[in-house]
Design an enzyme around this catalytic site. Sequence first.
Site, PDB file in Angstrom:
ATOM      1  N   GLU A  22     133.229  10.774  30.595  1.00 41.25           N
ATOM      2  CA  GLU A  22     132.005  11.516  30.884  1.00 41.25           C
ATOM      3  C   GLU A  22     131.950  12.849  30.156  1.00 41.25           C
ATOM      4  OE1 GLU A  22     128.484  13.072  32.237  1.00 41.25           O
ATOM      5  OE2 GLU A  22     129.177  10.990  32.110  1.00 41.25           O
ATOM      6  N   PRO A  43     140.551   5.281  22.125  1.00 36.21           N
ATOM      7  CA  PRO A  43     140.857   3.844  22.172  1.00 36.21           C
ATOM      8  C   PRO A  43     139.840   3.060  23.001  1.00 36.21           C
ATOM      9  CG  PRO A  43     142.418   5.099  23.505  1.00 36.21           C
ATOM     10  CD  PRO A  43     141.619   6.095  22.745  1.00 36.21           C
ATOM     11  N   GLU A  44     139.252   3.706  24.014  1.00 34.62           N
ATOM     12  CA  GLU A  44     138.230   3.077  24.848  1.00 34.62           C
ATOM     13  C   GLU A  44     137.118   4.091  25.101  1.00 34.62           C
ATOM     14  OE1 GLU A  44     140.004   1.694  28.424  1.00 34.62           O
ATOM     15  OE2 GLU A  44     141.182   0.105  27.455  1.00 34.62           O
ATOM     16  N   PRO A 227     100.775  27.451  46.877  1.00 34.43           N
ATOM     17  CA  PRO A 227     100.619  27.866  48.273  1.00 34.43           C
ATOM     18  C   PRO A 227     101.131  29.266  48.565  1.00 34.43           C
ATOM     19  CG  PRO A 227     102.508  26.415  48.048  1.00 34.43           C
ATOM     20  CD  PRO A 227     101.827  26.434  46.705  1.00 34.43           C
ATOM     21  N   ASP A 250      92.562  36.529  44.291  1.00 27.15           N
ATOM     22  CA  ASP A 250      92.022  36.519  45.648  1.00 27.15           C
ATOM     23  C   ASP A 250      93.016  37.084  46.657  1.00 27.15           C
ATOM     24  OD1 ASP A 250      89.735  35.319  44.773  1.00 27.15           O
ATOM     25  OD2 ASP A 250      90.296  33.298  45.376  1.00 27.15           O
ATOM     26  N   LYS A 272      88.017  37.946  48.101  1.00 27.03           N
ATOM     27  CA  LYS A 272      87.279  36.915  48.829  1.00 27.03           C
ATOM     28  C   LYS A 272      88.001  36.579  50.130  1.00 27.03           C
ATOM     29  CE  LYS A 272      85.279  33.541  46.849  1.00 27.03           C
ATOM     30  NZ  LYS A 272      85.007  32.313  46.113  1.00 27.03           N
ATOM     31  N   GLY A 304      96.575  27.993  45.798  1.00 25.64           N
ATOM     32  CA  GLY A 304      96.584  26.530  45.811  1.00 25.64           C
ATOM     33  C   GLY A 304      96.159  25.946  44.479  1.00 25.64           C
ATOM     34  N   ASP A 305      95.242  24.990  44.540  1.00 24.83           N
ATOM     35  CA  ASP A 305      94.721  24.342  43.336  1.00 24.83           C
ATOM     36  C   ASP A 305      93.269  24.770  43.134  1.00 24.83           C
ATOM     37  OD1 ASP A 305      95.132  21.823  41.354  1.00 24.83           O
ATOM     38  OD2 ASP A 305      93.079  21.881  42.121  1.00 24.83           O
ATOM     39  N   THR A 333      98.535  22.174  45.895  1.00 25.91           N
ATOM     40  CA  THR A 333      97.601  22.438  46.983  1.00 25.91           C
ATOM     41  C   THR A 333      98.336  22.470  48.323  1.00 25.91           C
ATOM     42  OG1 THR A 333      95.450  21.832  47.892  1.00 25.91           O
ATOM     43  CG2 THR A 333      96.973  20.016  47.425  1.00 25.91           C
ATOM     44  N   ALA A 334      97.720  23.108  49.310  1.00 27.20           N
ATOM     45  CA  ALA A 334      98.390  23.380  50.578  1.00 27.20           C
ATOM     46  C   ALA A 334      98.873  22.110  51.277  1.00 27.20           C
ATOM     47  CB  ALA A 334      97.446  24.150  51.496  1.00 27.20           C
ATOM     48  N   MET A 385      91.046  25.285  56.184  1.00 27.88           N
ATOM     49  CA  MET A 385      90.167  26.344  56.709  1.00 27.88           C
ATOM     50  C   MET A 385      89.431  25.874  57.962  1.00 27.88           C
ATOM     51  SD  MET A 385      88.620  27.659  53.040  1.00 27.88           S
ATOM     52  CE  MET A 385      88.170  25.998  52.509  1.00 27.88           C
TER      53      MET A 385
END
Length: 473
Positions: A22, A43-44, A227, A250, A272, A304-305, A333-334, A385
């Site tokens: 690995e 070897p491997e 959010p 906002d 707002k 949010g969106d 979004t929420a 809301m």
Amino acid sequence: MKSFPMFIKTTGRRVVIAGGGEQAAQKARLILKTDAQIVLAAPEIEEELAAMVRSGKATWHKDAIDAALFEEAAMAFVATGCPGSDAALHALAKAARCPVNVVDQPELCDLTTPSLVDRDPVVVAIGTEGTAPVLARQIKTGVEEMLAPNLGGLAAFAGRLRGAVAARVPREHRRAFWRWVFAEAPRNAWTRGAESHAIGLVKQALHARGAPDTAGTGSIALVGAGPGARDLLTLRAVQRLQEADVIYYDRLVDPEALELARRDAERVFVGKVVGAHAWPQDRINDVIIAAARQGKRVVRLKSGDPSVFARAGEEIAAAEAAGIPIEVVPGITAACAMAAATKRPLTERGISDSLILTTGQSQAGDGVPDSTRLCLPGTTTAFYMSVGQAARIQSDLLARGVSPDQAVQIAADISKATERHVHTTVGHLADDVAKSDLSGCAVIMLTWPKTQAARAMLPANMAQNEKAIACAG
């Protein structure tokens, strides 16, 4: 240990990786980002490395390893996992004068591998000389956020045009030309995915023998801040904040999100508030368009969106009517943030296969919306809301046949330090909302399982008739 960062040419050169497990695979993945000839010496080898060999991305040296294998190689990595074997292979590489990295043995390393931010051909390397790899990864994360995933494509395109620019653009205008390409409209178009438009802009400028006069032109980006938690912003949202000249935000935008903007960006609070708009929407439309007409890159930052109960349509329409380029950058979004916070999926096989986003608020002058009209068995409904309408929603849900014992989740200030949750039932919804003193930025969420379909939407008299018929039978 002191080091000096540099880039090493790998074209036509070998990189030897000694080891077959690995650790060797980790180094092979790194070198696959280059055009070096990878030689695996062991070897491997494990299956991932074997697949690289089968695909022609690497060759496999199975025989005994000697100094000749390392001669004229660009570099070597030793990763056998055995300290004795590692030391012996290190000695062979040094005998061949090949720069070598021995995994997890910094005292045997001529070179170290940094954390990379790869936007080929743009590569950013971050190193701490092996002292703090976790810190290097954290810095890498920050740089990843700064650079658009497709930025390398713009650099490669510019590289292909260097000859044409040298031939067509006067020397005294070339710096301005390239600054425009990498800082103005072409880069903005490219990073939002409009590569063809960006190429067209650059070729038009090349035909005109110089960058256009961009004075008086600007752009608007409607950006979702998510959010609350700033690390839930998308990479593109962060990029737009760092490019912005002015940001209109906002009340619900967390101040931490604004810290991601460049320091000299102007910040304007447009205040707002649900039910009390200190800034009417028309005024917001006017100021963002006016700023863009001044040549500024405008970000309209929304909680949010932007496309979910955020009046994005009005701002998009206003910008398009004014001929201002506008972009929408989605945010979490929420409802999605609430599902993550509560570890309750929005849809679930056999229980809920539909998601409804609705609201209890309406535009001034309109009637109260019928928020429950789409609620059916097999749906999850998120009421935005709507805590002020809890009593009406409770009554409507019961009338539609939802059990009074059906669980309801309420969350406020999701992902913020002030996050709150209330767990209740349909029968106690209005009372528990009143007791909790929740208001404003909260979401009510209900999943109505498919298993309750037999009870749904039956008027009281129909339900009684069915019960009577069943008893008579």
